[in-house]
Design an enzyme around this catalytic site. Structure first.
Site, PDB file in Angstrom:
ATOM      1  N   LYS A 190       0.822  -1.221   0.000  1.00 27.96           N
ATOM      2  CA  LYS A 190       0.000   0.000   0.000  1.00 27.96           C
ATOM      3  C   LYS A 190       0.855   1.270   0.000  1.00 27.96           C
ATOM      4  CE  LYS A 190      -4.326  -2.016   1.355  1.00 27.96           C
ATOM      5  NZ  LYS A 190      -5.410  -2.125   2.330  1.00 27.96           N
ATOM      6  N   ARG A 209      -3.553 -10.175   5.004  1.00 30.76           N
ATOM      7  CA  ARG A 209      -3.947 -10.242   3.580  1.00 30.76           C
ATOM      8  C   ARG A 209      -2.799  -9.688   2.737  1.00 30.76           C
ATOM      9  NH1 ARG A 209      -6.426  -7.017  -0.269  1.00 30.76           N
ATOM     10  NH2 ARG A 209      -7.967  -8.075  -1.567  1.00 30.76           N
TER      11      ARG A 209
HETATM   12  C1  9MG Z   1     -10.036  -5.679  -0.938  1.00 30.00           C
HETATM   13  N1  9MG Z   1      -9.096  -5.080  -0.012  1.00 30.00           N
HETATM   14  C2  9MG Z   1      -8.123  -4.180  -0.328  1.00 30.00           C
HETATM   15  N2  9MG Z   1      -7.457  -3.832   0.788  1.00 30.00           N
HETATM   16  C3  9MG Z   1      -8.000  -4.538   1.805  1.00 30.00           C
HETATM   17  C4  9MG Z   1      -7.760  -4.625   3.178  1.00 30.00           C
HETATM   18  O1  9MG Z   1      -6.824  -3.891   3.762  1.00 30.00           O
HETATM   19  N3  9MG Z   1      -8.504  -5.441   3.924  1.00 30.00           N
HETATM   20  C5  9MG Z   1      -9.496  -6.196   3.350  1.00 30.00           C
HETATM   21  N4  9MG Z   1     -10.218  -7.000   4.153  1.00 30.00           N
HETATM   22  N5  9MG Z   1      -9.780  -6.156   2.042  1.00 30.00           N
HETATM   23  C6  9MG Z   1      -9.051  -5.334   1.290  1.00 30.00           C
END
Ligand code: 9MG
Length: 356
Positions: free
Chosen positions: A295, A330
């Protein structure tokens, strides 16, 4: 007025600290102090750092509920046949079946290539593969349901057929329905069921787990000067409301996971404060999902490194998240994250092994 509890002062092990430390969410971390954050409305009025020893004597009912959430074990989540244990960190691999750029995890030639990439992430140690067909990056435009279903359903079908635990990343009820039909067994909704009011009912009826993610604003505009009086307090209270709304719609609490939404309507300072205080969210009693992989904040802290060169920063945030007790991380880079978490796990296991 109420008081929120933020666990802090993490210690290596509980040995020799009888009654002076508490275990975080039944996981591998122990803490020795709590920040008592007094809140009026959505505003912090004061904060006090107190030792764990004796803190319970000060609790009202609300604080006791948070404490039970902070220290209670998280049962495993069930994705169809697959049981995902939450007493140790797990990795969720990202497959974006979007015609977007590599930075968002997309750029697969076709659904077969996307499914193969997902299967390979699972083989590399990802417990769940999260398949999305609509980019939610800052500035991204909404996609029509039909297109989104066309992107995700074939990938989910192939992955599910191979026995992989699949979640679908979508805000839309029709996409959720199609994804469940194709074999997805978890919903990851970055809108926390605020985008489509049919979502909650169908998730309740399907009885599948759902990730409720915090955000401020819509993806198109969320990074235009996001503001908070207190980012931790506001995310806590917002997620608490979304959990209550989900329960009101019939979703069982043990099917709800929460996510603070790193980067979703948050600037660099907000994201950093959120990561440092993440453990406060365990007070809500739900497993925490955290996604910081590649990010923008990583770019901002590293001379604007482009998205495909943000692996080291992504690993740093993954490790920070598990130090704060996050249960599911994630990520785009599965083998690298799995290796980093295995090393972290080895360190924790060593510290938690009693000397004889
Ligand atoms: C789809 N998506 C993109 N960034 C995300 C994040 O930080 N958490 C979750 N649950 N989904 C995300």
């Amino acid at each position: 007025m109420r008081t929120l509890l933020r666990p802090t002062a993490f210690v290596d092990s509980p040995f020799g600290h009888d009654g002076k430390v508490a275990r975080l969410a039944g996981g591998l971390n122990w803490f020795s102090a709590v920040e008592l954050i007094r809140v009026e409305g959505r505003t912090r009025t004061s904060a006090e750092l107190v030792p764990v020893e004796g803190v319970e004597a000060r609790f009202d009912e609300d604080m006791q509920t948070q404490w039970d959430g902070l220290t209670g074990a998280r049962p495993a989540v069930q994705l169809g046949e697959r049981t995902i244990r939450l007493d140790q960190p797990q990795v969720m691999g990202i497959i974006n079946a979007t015609p977007d750029s590599f930075s968002d995890g997309g750029q697969f030639a076709d659904s077969g290539a996307a499914a193969e990439a997902g299967a390979s992430m699972a083989a590399d140690g990802a417990a769940i593969i999260d398949v999305g067909g609509e980019s939610t990056r800052p500035g991204a435009k909404a996609v029509w349901e039909g297109d989104e279903i066309g992107r995700v359903a074939p990938v989910i079908r192939q992955l599910a057929a191979s026995g992989t635990a699949v979640s679908v990343d979508t805000r839309k009820a029709d996409v959720m329905t199609a994804a469940l039909e194709a074999g997805a067994r978890m919903i990851n909704d970055v809108s926390a069921l605020t985008y489509d009011d049919r979502g909650a009912g169908l998730i309740a009826a399907a009885g599948v787990p759902v990730v409720l993610m915090h955000h401020q604003g819509a993806p198109e505009t969320m990074q235009d000067d996001p503001r908070y009086d207190d980012v931790l307090v506001e995310i806590f209270l917002w997620l608490e409301e979304r959990i209550a709304a989900a329960e009101d719609a019939g979703i069982k609490r043990d099917k709800i996971l929460i996510d603070p939404g790193f980067g979703f309507g948050k600037n660099v300072a907000h994201n950093l404060e959120l990561m440092n205080g993440l453990a406060i969210l365990h007070g809500l009693g739900c497993p925490i999902v955290l996604g910081a992989s590649r990010k923008r904040t990583i770019g901002a802290l590293s001379g604007e490194a482009p998205a495909d060169q943000r692996l080291p920063g992504s690993l740093a945030f993954a490790l920070k998240a598990v130090e704060q007790g996050a249960q599911i991380i994630r990520v785009h880079d599965v083998p690298e994250t799995v290796q980093a978490l295995r090393v972290w796990r080895g360190l924790r296991d060593q510290a938690l092994t009693p000397r004889v």
